[in-house]
Design a protein around this motif. Structure first.
Motif, PDB file in Angstrom:
ATOM      1  N   GLU A 149       0.818  -1.218  -0.038  1.00 42.77           N
ATOM      2  CA  GLU A 149       0.055  -0.192  -0.008  1.00 42.77           C
ATOM      3  C   GLU A 149       0.759   1.195   0.019  1.00 42.77           C
ATOM      4  OE1 GLU A 149      -3.153   0.184   2.965  1.00 42.77           O
ATOM      5  OE2 GLU A 149      -3.332  -1.924   2.782  1.00 42.77           O
ATOM      6  N   LEU A 150       2.023   1.444   0.925  1.00 41.66           N
ATOM      7  CA  LEU A 150       2.916   2.574   0.861  1.00 41.66           C
ATOM      8  C   LEU A 150       3.486   2.853  -0.615  1.00 41.66           C
ATOM      9  CD1 LEU A 150       4.920   2.042   4.159  1.00 41.66           C
ATOM     10  CD2 LEU A 150       3.641   3.987   3.553  1.00 41.66           C
ATOM     11  N   LEU A 151       3.997   1.635  -1.128  1.00 38.37           N
ATOM     12  CA  LEU A 151       4.698   1.944  -2.347  1.00 38.37           C
ATOM     13  C   LEU A 151       3.613   1.966  -3.533  1.00 38.37           C
ATOM     14  CD1 LEU A 151       7.594  -0.653  -1.952  1.00 38.37           C
ATOM     15  CD2 LEU A 151       7.612   1.635  -1.425  1.00 38.37           C
ATOM     16  N   ALA A 152       2.485   1.658  -3.506  1.00 34.42           N
ATOM     17  CA  ALA A 152       1.470   2.108  -4.676  1.00 34.42           C
ATOM     18  C   ALA A 152       0.803   3.436  -4.471  1.00 34.42           C
ATOM     19  CB  ALA A 152       0.518   0.869  -4.444  1.00 34.42           C
ATOM     20  N   ASP A 153       1.027   4.108  -3.348  1.00 36.07           N
ATOM     21  CA  ASP A 153       0.560   5.256  -2.841  1.00 36.07           C
ATOM     22  C   ASP A 153       1.148   6.731  -3.737  1.00 36.07           C
ATOM     23  OD1 ASP A 153      -1.225   7.365  -2.025  1.00 36.07           O
ATOM     24  OD2 ASP A 153      -0.880   6.796   0.226  1.00 36.07           O
ATOM     25  N   GLU A 154       0.540   7.236  -4.880  1.00 37.88           N
ATOM     26  CA  GLU A 154       0.987   8.089  -5.524  1.00 37.88           C
ATOM     27  C   GLU A 154       1.001   9.599  -4.714  1.00 37.88           C
ATOM     28  OE1 GLU A 154       2.861   8.137  -8.461  1.00 37.88           O
ATOM     29  OE2 GLU A 154       2.864   6.018  -8.108  1.00 37.88           O
ATOM     30  N   LYS A 155       0.044   9.529  -3.778  1.00 37.00           N
ATOM     31  CA  LYS A 155       0.077  10.678  -2.811  1.00 37.00           C
ATOM     32  C   LYS A 155       1.227  11.484  -2.384  1.00 37.00           C
ATOM     33  CE  LYS A 155      -4.607  11.782  -1.875  1.00 37.00           C
ATOM     34  NZ  LYS A 155      -4.804  13.234  -1.866  1.00 37.00           N
ATOM     35  N   ALA A 156       2.313  10.164  -2.408  1.00 31.82           N
ATOM     36  CA  ALA A 156       3.640  10.657  -1.803  1.00 31.82           C
ATOM     37  C   ALA A 156       4.068  11.685  -2.652  1.00 31.82           C
ATOM     38  CB  ALA A 156       4.656   9.280  -1.733  1.00 31.82           C
ATOM     39  N   TRP A 157       4.051  11.645  -3.872  1.00 25.83           N
ATOM     40  CA  TRP A 157       4.460  12.766  -4.756  1.00 25.83           C
ATOM     41  C   TRP A 157       3.650  14.089  -4.588  1.00 25.83           C
ATOM     42  CZ3 TRP A 157       9.019  11.696  -6.200  1.00 25.83           C
ATOM     43  CH2 TRP A 157       9.591  10.404  -6.422  1.00 25.83           C
ATOM     44  N   ASP A 158       2.643  14.169  -4.039  1.00 22.89           N
ATOM     45  CA  ASP A 158       1.994  15.526  -3.777  1.00 22.89           C
ATOM     46  C   ASP A 158       2.567  16.154  -2.716  1.00 22.89           C
ATOM     47  OD1 ASP A 158       0.359  14.978  -5.957  1.00 22.89           O
ATOM     48  OD2 ASP A 158      -1.459  14.006  -4.769  1.00 22.89           O
ATOM     49  N   CYS A 159       3.249  15.408  -1.781  1.00 26.01           N
ATOM     50  CA  CYS A 159       3.622  16.148  -0.541  1.00 26.01           C
ATOM     51  C   CYS A 159       4.563  17.425  -0.896  1.00 26.01           C
ATOM     52  CB  CYS A 159       4.434  15.218   0.317  1.00 26.01           C
ATOM     53  SG  CYS A 159       5.111  16.011   1.788  1.00 26.01           S
ATOM     54  N   LEU A 160       4.464  18.473  -0.391  1.00 25.20           N
ATOM     55  CA  LEU A 160       5.092  19.549  -0.410  1.00 25.20           C
ATOM     56  C   LEU A 160       6.500  19.609   0.238  1.00 25.20           C
ATOM     57  CD1 LEU A 160       2.311  22.269  -0.225  1.00 25.20           C
ATOM     58  CD2 LEU A 160       3.449  21.370  -2.430  1.00 25.20           C
ATOM     59  N   THR A 161       6.680  18.761   1.297  1.00 25.73           N
ATOM     60  CA  THR A 161       7.742  18.672   1.847  1.00 25.73           C
ATOM     61  C   THR A 161       8.032  20.119   2.816  1.00 25.73           C
ATOM     62  OG1 THR A 161       8.691  17.533   0.290  1.00 25.73           O
ATOM     63  CG2 THR A 161      10.268  17.946   2.197  1.00 25.73           C
ATOM     64  N   CYS A 162       6.880  20.445   3.277  1.00 25.75           N
ATOM     65  CA  CYS A 162       6.678  21.941   4.039  1.00 25.75           C
ATOM     66  C   CYS A 162       7.019  21.614   5.653  1.00 25.75           C
ATOM     67  CB  CYS A 162       5.470  22.601   3.926  1.00 25.75           C
ATOM     68  SG  CYS A 162       4.234  21.496   4.644  1.00 25.75           S
ATOM     69  N   TYR A 163       7.066  20.358   5.980  1.00 22.83           N
ATOM     70  CA  TYR A 163       7.291  19.787   7.619  1.00 22.83           C
ATOM     71  C   TYR A 163       6.046  20.531   8.258  1.00 22.83           C
ATOM     72  CZ  TYR A 163      11.855  18.391   6.245  1.00 22.83           C
ATOM     73  OH  TYR A 163      12.936  17.523   5.458  1.00 22.83           O
ATOM     74  N   ALA A 164       4.903  20.918   7.878  1.00 27.66           N
ATOM     75  CA  ALA A 164       3.933  21.313   8.736  1.00 27.66           C
ATOM     76  C   ALA A 164       3.366  20.373   9.719  1.00 27.66           C
ATOM     77  CB  ALA A 164       2.703  21.949   7.984  1.00 27.66           C
ATOM     78  N   CYS A 165       3.319  19.097   9.163  1.00 23.47           N
ATOM     79  CA  CYS A 165       3.077  17.888   9.859  1.00 23.47           C
ATOM     80  C   CYS A 165       3.803  17.484  10.826  1.00 23.47           C
ATOM     81  CB  CYS A 165       2.998  16.735   8.806  1.00 23.47           C
ATOM     82  SG  CYS A 165       4.328  16.223   8.108  1.00 23.47           S
ATOM     83  N   ALA A 166       5.097  17.686  10.681  1.00 24.39           N
ATOM     84  CA  ALA A 166       6.252  17.359  11.875  1.00 24.39           C
ATOM     85  C   ALA A 166       6.155  18.341  12.775  1.00 24.39           C
ATOM     86  CB  ALA A 166       7.584  17.431  10.956  1.00 24.39           C
TER      87      ALA A 166
END
Length: 124
Positions: free
Chosen positions: A51-68
């Protein structure tokens, strides 16, 4: 590489304590790209590699670190998303985008979030 080795490799690459996640969803509530980063952490904890490797949403991440920044337990979901990206690229043996697809210059259409992401990622 076996499935278990790939899972362990993902856990090492991300460099965050995924087991500290209490699944509160605050990281996903803060995500400007609606990536739902808590799902990436949850899947990695549960060992759902496919499931992790099939999820294309990973490429939508802005890497903004707001989640962290929002996580009360200090988990960095963005690190898990980046680890998934790296693994996807290694498995495909090519980049997600080609050099021709990269814009030649920054324009008024470049999102401001990009500048914040680069600053946080490389100056921290």
């Amino acid at each position: 590489m076996t499935r278990e080795e790939r899972l362990e490799n993902l856990r090492e690459i991300c460099g965050t304590n995924i087991y500290a996640c209490m699944k509160c969803g605050k990281c996903s509530g803060r995500c400007p790209a609606n990536v739902q980063p808590h799902r990436f952490v949850s899947r990695l904890v549960r060992g759902r590699l496919e499931e992790l490797l099939a999820d294309e949403k990973a490429w939508d991440c802005l890497t903004c670190y707001a989640c962290a920044e929002r996580c009360p337990r200090g988990v960095s979901p963005v690190s898990v998303v980046e680890a998934v990206r790296k693994t996807q690229v290694c498995m495909k043996e090519n980049n997600h985008i080609s050099a021709e697809e990269i814009p030649p210059a920054v324009t008024e259409y470049t999102p401001q979030q990009l500048f914040v992401s680069v600053f946080r990622k490389y100056n921290g």
